[in-house]
Design a protein around this motif. Structure first.
Motif, PDB file in Angstrom:
ATOM      1  N   LYS A  68       0.939  -1.279   0.163  1.00  0.00           N
ATOM      2  CA  LYS A  68       0.114   0.050   0.051  1.00  0.00           C
ATOM      3  C   LYS A  68       0.913   1.193  -0.098  1.00  0.00           C
ATOM      4  CE  LYS A  68      -3.849  -2.212   0.155  1.00  0.00           C
ATOM      5  NZ  LYS A  68      -4.086  -3.128  -0.812  1.00  0.00           N
ATOM      6  N   GLU A  69       1.915   1.369   0.579  1.00  0.00           N
ATOM      7  CA  GLU A  69       2.897   2.300   0.676  1.00  0.00           C
ATOM      8  C   GLU A  69       4.205   1.993   1.189  1.00  0.00           C
ATOM      9  OE1 GLU A  69       3.078   5.159   4.710  1.00  0.00           O
ATOM     10  OE2 GLU A  69       1.258   5.204   3.439  1.00  0.00           O
ATOM     11  N   PHE A 110       7.935   8.736   0.005  1.00  0.00           N
ATOM     12  CA  PHE A 110       7.062   7.554  -0.029  1.00  0.00           C
ATOM     13  C   PHE A 110       6.291   7.201  -1.209  1.00  0.00           C
ATOM     14  CE2 PHE A 110       7.927   7.893   4.416  1.00  0.00           C
ATOM     15  CZ  PHE A 110       7.498   6.623   5.147  1.00  0.00           C
ATOM     16  N   TYR A 111       6.070   6.228  -1.784  1.00  0.00           N
ATOM     17  CA  TYR A 111       5.141   6.047  -2.608  1.00  0.00           C
ATOM     18  C   TYR A 111       4.067   5.388  -2.167  1.00  0.00           C
ATOM     19  CZ  TYR A 111       8.817   7.441  -5.952  1.00  0.00           C
ATOM     20  OH  TYR A 111       9.547   8.447  -6.747  1.00  0.00           O
ATOM     21  N   VAL A 112       2.727   5.621  -2.673  1.00  0.00           N
ATOM     22  CA  VAL A 112       1.662   5.271  -2.119  1.00  0.00           C
ATOM     23  C   VAL A 112       0.766   4.959  -3.092  1.00  0.00           C
ATOM     24  CG1 VAL A 112      -0.253   5.838  -0.654  1.00  0.00           C
ATOM     25  CG2 VAL A 112       1.763   6.934  -0.205  1.00  0.00           C
TER      26      VAL A 112
END
Length: 132
Positions: A68-69, A110-112
């Motif tokens: 998810k992240e 962060f990548y979400v």
């Protein structure tokens, strides 16, 4: 003199028409708010877009579907076989395709997973989400 009066009359009519058309286009005029609302963009066809992913992009996306992240450092660790610049490029391509969003939290990138895509994936029982 008649030419000047005709030109002034045409100018007045043109300005008046421009005002009426402009106010209708921006939703003014009759007070109907529905005229001023732009149509909602159609939901992307996630499965068609997903078919265009490269093998590595698909691996990254599948990892993100499960997590998810993730911070960029975790992604660099997980995909250590990909040089950092290439990993960043592939992540940014996935962001441009709207599967992921890039955010800054706690001083780190962060990548979400996109909420719209995430809901689609979770509702599709044919997608196997990992438990990494």
């Amino acid at each position: 003199m008649e030419n000047i009066i005709g030109m002034v009359g045409a100018l007045v009519v043109g300005v008046a028409l421009g005002y009426v058309i402009g106010s209708k286009m921006k939703g003014g005029g009759n007070g109907d708010a529905s005229e001023s609302l732009a149509p909602m963009p159609a939901m992307p066809n996630w499965w068609e877009i997903r078919k265009g992913l490269t093998g590595t992009q698909l691996q990254i996306l599948q990892y993100m579907e499960a997590k998810k992240e993730a911070p960029i450092t975790a992604l660099q660790e997980k995909f250590d076989f990909i040089p950092d610049r290439e990993l960043y490029y592939r992540l940014e391509q996935i962001v441009l395709m709207q599967f992921l969003q890039r955010v800054r939290k706690e001083g780190e990138v962060f990548y979400v997973l996109n909420d719209d895509y995430s809901g689609t994936v979770e509702d599709d029982k044919t997608v196997m989400l990992g438990s990494d």
